[in-house]
Design an enzyme around this catalytic site. Structure first.
Site, PDB file in Angstrom:
ATOM      1  CG  ASP A 100      -1.677   1.212   1.437  1.00 11.69           C
ATOM      2  OD1 ASP A 100      -2.335   1.631   0.465  1.00 11.69           O
ATOM      3  OD2 ASP A 100      -1.647   1.797   2.542  1.00 11.69           O
ATOM      4  CG  ASP A 111      -1.893   7.489   0.429  1.00 12.88           C
ATOM      5  OD1 ASP A 111      -0.962   8.258   0.142  1.00 12.88           O
ATOM      6  OD2 ASP A 111      -2.913   7.369  -0.268  1.00 12.88           O
TER       7      ASP A 111
HETATM    8  C1  BG6 Z   1      -5.833   5.705   0.024  1.00 10.72           C
HETATM    9  C2  BG6 Z   1      -5.948   6.476   1.313  1.00 10.72           C
HETATM   10  O1  BG6 Z   1      -4.523   5.327  -0.174  1.00 10.72           O
HETATM   11  O2  BG6 Z   1      -6.270   6.510  -1.073  1.00 10.72           O
HETATM   12  C3  BG6 Z   1      -7.377   6.994   1.483  1.00 10.72           C
HETATM   13  O3  BG6 Z   1      -5.625   5.626   2.392  1.00 10.72           O
HETATM   14  C4  BG6 Z   1      -7.747   7.825   0.269  1.00 10.72           C
HETATM   15  O4  BG6 Z   1      -7.472   7.747   2.664  1.00 10.72           O
HETATM   16  C5  BG6 Z   1      -7.601   6.985  -0.984  1.00 10.72           C
HETATM   17  O5  BG6 Z   1      -9.092   8.308   0.379  1.00 10.72           O
HETATM   18  C6  BG6 Z   1      -7.945   7.765  -2.251  1.00 10.72           C
HETATM   19  O6  BG6 Z   1      -6.960   8.748  -2.429  1.00 10.72           O
HETATM   20  P1  BG6 Z   1      -6.973   9.876  -3.513  1.00 10.72           P
HETATM   21  O7  BG6 Z   1      -5.537  10.352  -3.513  1.00 10.72           O
HETATM   22  O8  BG6 Z   1      -7.391   9.266  -4.817  1.00 10.72           O
HETATM   23  O9  BG6 Z   1      -7.940  10.918  -3.053  1.00 10.72           O
HETATM   24 MG    MG Z   2      -2.785   3.116   3.603  1.00 19.25          MG
END
Ligand code: BG6
Ligand code: MG
Length: 211
Positions: free
Chosen positions: A9, A11
């Site tokens: 993963d 984030d």
């Molecule tokens: C995930 C995060 O990696 O990505 C979530 O943990 C987030 O919190 C999701 O909502 C979508 O991210 P993005 O960058 O497309 O808004």
């Molecule tokens: Mg994550």
């Protein structure tokens, strides 16, 4: 070799963008006038942007139109992207880069499995633009975690059977997705609370004890 591939993963695992997600959603929640804190933010891990807004609106006394929802998700992303501009390879931390290199040196493939539509931008910011053998992210899936799609796509891109993949996750939704995908998983950070993973990592480099 226990695993042919590791799917990370992004984030909260490779880099700590979760603080930026929190700050951006906090600004939106304040604008809407709903309560928002770190506990609610933890529920947004691994969940798509539109689903995140629905969770934030659980305490909203009223109904937003689709146009208003689009306005808020677009605005959240604009604030978030502005914060991401500050990121650089220094945000990666030497331990992450070194561990990734050591896993690769064992002949194990490495991929990203992230719900984010900003994954490629973030990878560029931290200097990992062309590092991974495959990137599966929010731009190639229909259903975000806990649906297993993002991890199954990653294993398909790598050409590795799901049972040969280890997922590394900080989100409850991501750990559940890995289980449904028939992949082993290692939890880190917030993810270690849930008792769902095959392994709990105290630090990123603990991965080297597993693979
Ligand atoms: C995930 C995060 O990696 O990505 C979530 O943990 C987030 O919190 C999701 O909502 C979508 O991210 P993005 O960058 O497309 O808004
Ligand atoms: Mg994550």
């Amino acid at each position: 070799m226990r695993y042919q591939a590791v799917i990370f993963d992004l984030d909260g695992v490779i880099c700590q963008t979760d603080r930026y997600h929190y700050l951006a959603w906090k600004r939106i929640a304040d604008e809407i006038g709903v309560y928002f804190d770190e506990v609610i933010n933890n529920r947004l891990r691994g969940i798509s942007r539109t689903e995140s807004l629905e969770i934030i609106l659980e305490s909203y006394d009223g109904e937003l139109s689709q146009a208003e929802k689009n306005y808020y998700t677009d605005k959240k992303n604009a604030i978030y992207l502005d914060l991401l501009k500050e990121m650089s390879p220094e945000d990666l931390g030497p331990e992450v880069r070194d561990t990734l290199d050591r896993i690769r040196a064992k002949g194990i493939l490495e991929a990203i499995g992230s719900s984010s539509r900003n994954a490629k931008f973030i990878l560029r910011q931290v200097g990992l633009e062309n590092y991974f053998d495959a990137v599966s992210d929010g731009s190639n899936i229909t259903n975000s975690k806990p649906d297993p799609e993002v991890f199954l796509k990653a294993s398909e891109y790598l050409g590795i059977d799901p049972r040969g993949c280890l997922v590394v996750e900080d989100a409850r939704s991501g750990l559940e997705a890995a289980l449904v995908a028939n992949m082993d998983c290692a939890a880190i950070g917030d993810g270690t609370k849930y008792n769902l993973a095959n392994y709990n990592l105290k630090r990123f480099s603990d991965l080297l004890l597993i693979v």
